[in-house]
Design an enzyme around this catalytic site. Structure first.
Site, short mmCIF file in Angstrom:
data_model
loop_
_atom_site.label_atom_id
_atom_site.label_comp_id
_atom_site.label_asym_id
_atom_site.label_seq_id
_atom_site.Cartn_x
_atom_site.Cartn_y
_atom_site.Cartn_z
N HIS A 22 -25.10 16.57 1.44
CA HIS A 22 -24.25 15.45 0.99
C HIS A 22 -24.49 15.19 -0.49
CE1 HIS A 22 -22.25 11.39 2.12
NE2 HIS A 22 -22.26 11.50 0.79
N HIS A 24 -21.94 14.76 -4.02
CA HIS A 24 -20.59 14.73 -4.60
C HIS A 24 -20.61 15.40 -5.97
CE1 HIS A 24 -18.86 11.67 -1.76
NE2 HIS A 24 -20.14 11.38 -1.62
N GLY A 181 -15.22 6.82 -0.03
CA GLY A 181 -14.56 5.66 -0.64
C GLY A 181 -15.00 4.33 -0.06
N HIS A 208 -17.96 9.25 5.93
CA HIS A 208 -18.83 8.17 5.43
C HIS A 208 -18.60 6.96 6.34
CE1 HIS A 208 -18.97 10.48 1.66
NE2 HIS A 208 -19.85 9.64 1.17
N GLU A 211 -22.18 2.73 6.27
CA GLU A 211 -22.82 2.60 4.95
C GLU A 211 -22.49 1.18 4.46
OE1 GLU A 211 -20.95 4.79 1.77
OE2 GLU A 211 -22.76 4.84 0.54
N ASP A 289 -26.44 12.39 -2.36
CA ASP A 289 -25.18 11.66 -2.58
C ASP A 289 -24.68 11.91 -4.01
OD1 ASP A 289 -23.09 10.20 -1.57
OD2 ASP A 289 -24.00 8.24 -1.88
N ASP A 290 -25.24 11.19 -4.98
CA ASP A 290 -24.73 11.26 -6.36
C ASP A 290 -25.90 11.32 -7.34
OD1 ASP A 290 -21.83 10.78 -5.71
OD2 ASP A 290 -22.73 8.99 -4.82
N1 ADE Z 1 -18.15 8.53 -3.03
C1 ADE Z 1 -19.23 8.91 -3.73
N2 ADE Z 1 -20.35 8.35 -3.25
C2 ADE Z 1 -19.96 7.59 -2.19
C3 ADE Z 1 -20.63 6.79 -1.28
N3 ADE Z 1 -21.96 6.62 -1.32
N4 ADE Z 1 -19.92 6.16 -0.34
C4 ADE Z 1 -18.59 6.32 -0.29
N5 ADE Z 1 -17.90 7.05 -1.11
C5 ADE Z 1 -18.58 7.70 -2.07
ZN ZN Z 2 -21.27 10.10 -0.36
#
Ligand code: ADE
Ligand code: ZN
Length: 350
Positions: A22, A24, A181, A208, A211, A289-290
């Protein structure tokens, strides 16, 4: 040392052969690359160039919530100005994962996010990512598969187009569809037909859920969307019946600890339920994630799992193997990866 300035985990955690399911693409930026792009493309920034990072990375003085977190992706969209830039950010994402000791990567990207600023065709953008990912995967010796993301807060029609185009590119590394999103304000339901079409065409599905929305969304993802995996899903712990359902099905959770803290899912890093999820017999994987937005690496997340949550080295190895099993590889590829990672883990784990 604050969460916003993590020590890059050297040594043990970096050498662990890790798997990220996971991550992005748009959240995997290098600030220096963005600075170069801003100069080359003469992008007008709302801040001075030396403050560019404040637009695209979570800052220590910012509120920790989903609105601020998602605003970073909005800011990032203006940088995707040329095919070369899209190819470059894809390549750098894979290079950075490889440098961090990731040995298998599922990289997700949002075609609409990359296409929007210049009005590129969605299929073109997908081709650029597929091509660059294949080359970087070879060059940096990192097996990589691609997942396409569509956002709940954006158009269902565009999502349907993305699925059609993704199905045409299954031979080029696209293995799954993701729903991402704003879960706090938007239902998944309007996307159900789009996800069914993806599954019927042979794509895997990850959603997703649980969360920024409650455990009911995890149930919906499992029972209605027939999701193969859940993005985050940590709020499953608020409802024992949903946790039992996930345990029974052994649905894999793509847990991203630091992201959950920075986007306000948990009030403190220490409050994250990863340990309880494992104790409850849930199928937990650990992911970034990011990483660019959060200023972390996967090694950092493994260090946090050990140092903040007391996971033993054997428990970390089990989480890595769970990720291999939950991957969207074919059974043959999965067995091959399992053998390779087990061998590397034997050398790394004391
Ligand atoms: N897009 C990028 N990171 C996200 C996240 N944590 N939750 C939902 N959409 C995302
Ligand atoms: Zn994500």
């Amino acid at each position: 040392m604050g969460w916003y300035a993590p020590v890059t985990a050297q040594g043990y955690y970096q050498h662990l052969p890790k798997v990220d399911l996971h991550r992005h693409l748009e959240g995997t930026l290098r600030v220096n690359t963005l600075l170069e792009i801003a100069r080359q493309q003469a992008i007008t920034l709302p801040v001075r160039a030396d403050a560019l990072h404040t637009l695209v990375q979570i800052q220590p003085d910012e509120p920790l919530n989903s609105t601020v977190f998602l605003s970073k992706f909005q800011a990032l969209r203006q940088f995707y100005q040329t095919p070369e830039i899209i190819a470059r950010v894809t390549r750098e994402a894979i290079e950075d994962a490889s440098t961090d000791g990731v040995r298998y990567l599922e990289l997700r990207f949002t075609p609409l996010a990359l296409a929007r600023v210049r009005g590129f065709a969605l299929g073109e953008v997908m081709d650029w990512v597929c091509e660059s990912a294949a080359a970087a995967s070879r060059d940096f010796d990192l097996p990589t598969r691609l997942i396409v993301s569509v956002n709940r807060h954006e158009s269902v029609d565009i999502a349907a187009q993305v699925v059609e185009l993704a199905l045409q590119r299954r031979q080029r590394g696209i293995v799954a569809l993701d729903l991402a999103g704003n879960e706090a304000d938007f239902s998944a339901f309007p996307f159900l037909d789009v996800f069914r079409a993806a599954q019927n065409g042979g794509l895997k599905v990850t959603v997703h859920a649980g969360e920024w929305g409650g455990p009911g969304n995890v149930r919906e993802a499992i029972e209605v969307f027939q999701a193969d995996r859940i993005g985050h899903g940590v709020r499953v712990m608020e409802d024992q019946a949903v946790a039992a359902l996930a345990r029974e099905r052994q649905t894999a959770f793509e847990v991203c600890v630091t992201s959950n803290f920075q986007s306000g899912v948990v009030p403190a890093l220490k409050a994250h339920p990863i340990r309880r999820m494992l104790a409850e017999g849930l199928n937990v994987t650990l992911n970034t994630d990011d990483p660019g937005i959060s200023q972390i690496t996967l090694s950092d997340e493994y260090r946090v799992a050990a140092e903040e949550f007391g996971l033993s080295h054997a428990a970390l190895a089990a989480v890595i193997l769970a990720a291999v099993r939950a991957s969207f590889l074919s059974e043959v590829e999965k067995m091959d990866l399992l053998r390779r990672i087990t061998r590397q883990l034997d050398a790394a784990v004391d």
